[in-house]
Motif scaffolding. Structure first.
Motif, short mmCIF file in Angstrom:
data_model
loop_
_atom_site.label_atom_id
_atom_site.label_comp_id
_atom_site.label_asym_id
_atom_site.label_seq_id
_atom_site.Cartn_x
_atom_site.Cartn_y
_atom_site.Cartn_z
N THR A 1 7.11 -6.17 -8.38
CA THR A 1 6.15 -7.22 -7.98
C THR A 1 6.99 -8.53 -7.73
O THR A 1 6.56 -9.39 -6.92
N LYS A 2 7.72 -8.72 -8.40
CA LYS A 2 8.74 -10.07 -7.86
C LYS A 2 9.28 -9.87 -6.54
O LYS A 2 8.90 -10.98 -5.78
N LYS A 3 9.65 -8.57 -6.20
CA LYS A 3 10.23 -8.37 -4.54
C LYS A 3 9.00 -9.05 -3.62
O LYS A 3 9.15 -9.56 -2.81
N GLN B 1 0.92 -1.41 -0.13
CA GLN B 1 0.13 0.16 -0.09
C GLN B 1 0.69 1.20 0.12
O GLN B 1 0.64 2.23 -0.78
N GLN B 2 1.94 1.29 0.98
CA GLN B 2 2.71 2.58 0.91
C GLN B 2 3.43 2.62 -0.62
O GLN B 2 3.78 3.86 -0.92
N CYS B 3 4.11 1.62 -1.18
CA CYS B 3 4.62 1.69 -2.48
C CYS B 3 3.59 2.27 -3.37
O CYS B 3 3.81 3.12 -4.18
N LEU B 4 2.46 2.02 -3.49
CA LEU B 4 1.45 2.21 -4.35
C LEU B 4 1.03 3.74 -4.18
O LEU B 4 0.72 4.62 -5.19
N GLY C 1 3.07 5.05 -7.01
CA GLY C 1 2.20 4.60 -7.97
C GLY C 1 2.50 3.16 -8.55
O GLY C 1 3.33 2.41 -7.98
N PRO C 2 1.56 2.45 -9.30
CA PRO C 2 1.74 1.01 -9.49
C PRO C 2 2.96 0.88 -10.16
O PRO C 2 3.33 -0.36 -10.18
#
Length: 86
Positions: free
Chosen positions: A75-77, A62-65, A69-70
């Motif tokens: 995603t792999k991490k 959530q924090q990353c998004l 942003g997306p």
């Protein structure tokens, strides 16, 4: 990724509760409690710790998004982190 202290407050509280429950499980073993009762309590501790981990991953995502942003999400991490809890 560094999480903000406010974002992990609930997770920290959950882990502290699990820590207390684990101490109770150890005490039960030392006092010779019934195996079934010990396993039941140990399962509860395990579930609490697992949920803490899932909450950390969700908070990080959530924090990353929110901040980047997306496209900022690795995603792999995130998948590796999530699967490490399984």
């Amino acid at each position: 990724m560094q999480l903000e202290p406010e974002a992990v407050k609930a997770v920290t509280l959950r882990m502290k509760r699990a820590h207390g429950h684990l101490a109770s499980v150890i005490r039960m073993l030392e006092e010779g409690a019934e195996c079934e009762d010990v396993i039941t309590q140990l399962a509860a501790v395990n579930k609490a710790l697992s949920r803490s981990g899932y909450a950390l991953v969700a908070t990080g995502l959530q924090q990353c998004l929110t901040t980047g942003g997306p496209d900022s999400v690795d995603t792999k991490k995130m998948e590796k982190l999530f699967l490490s809890l399984a």
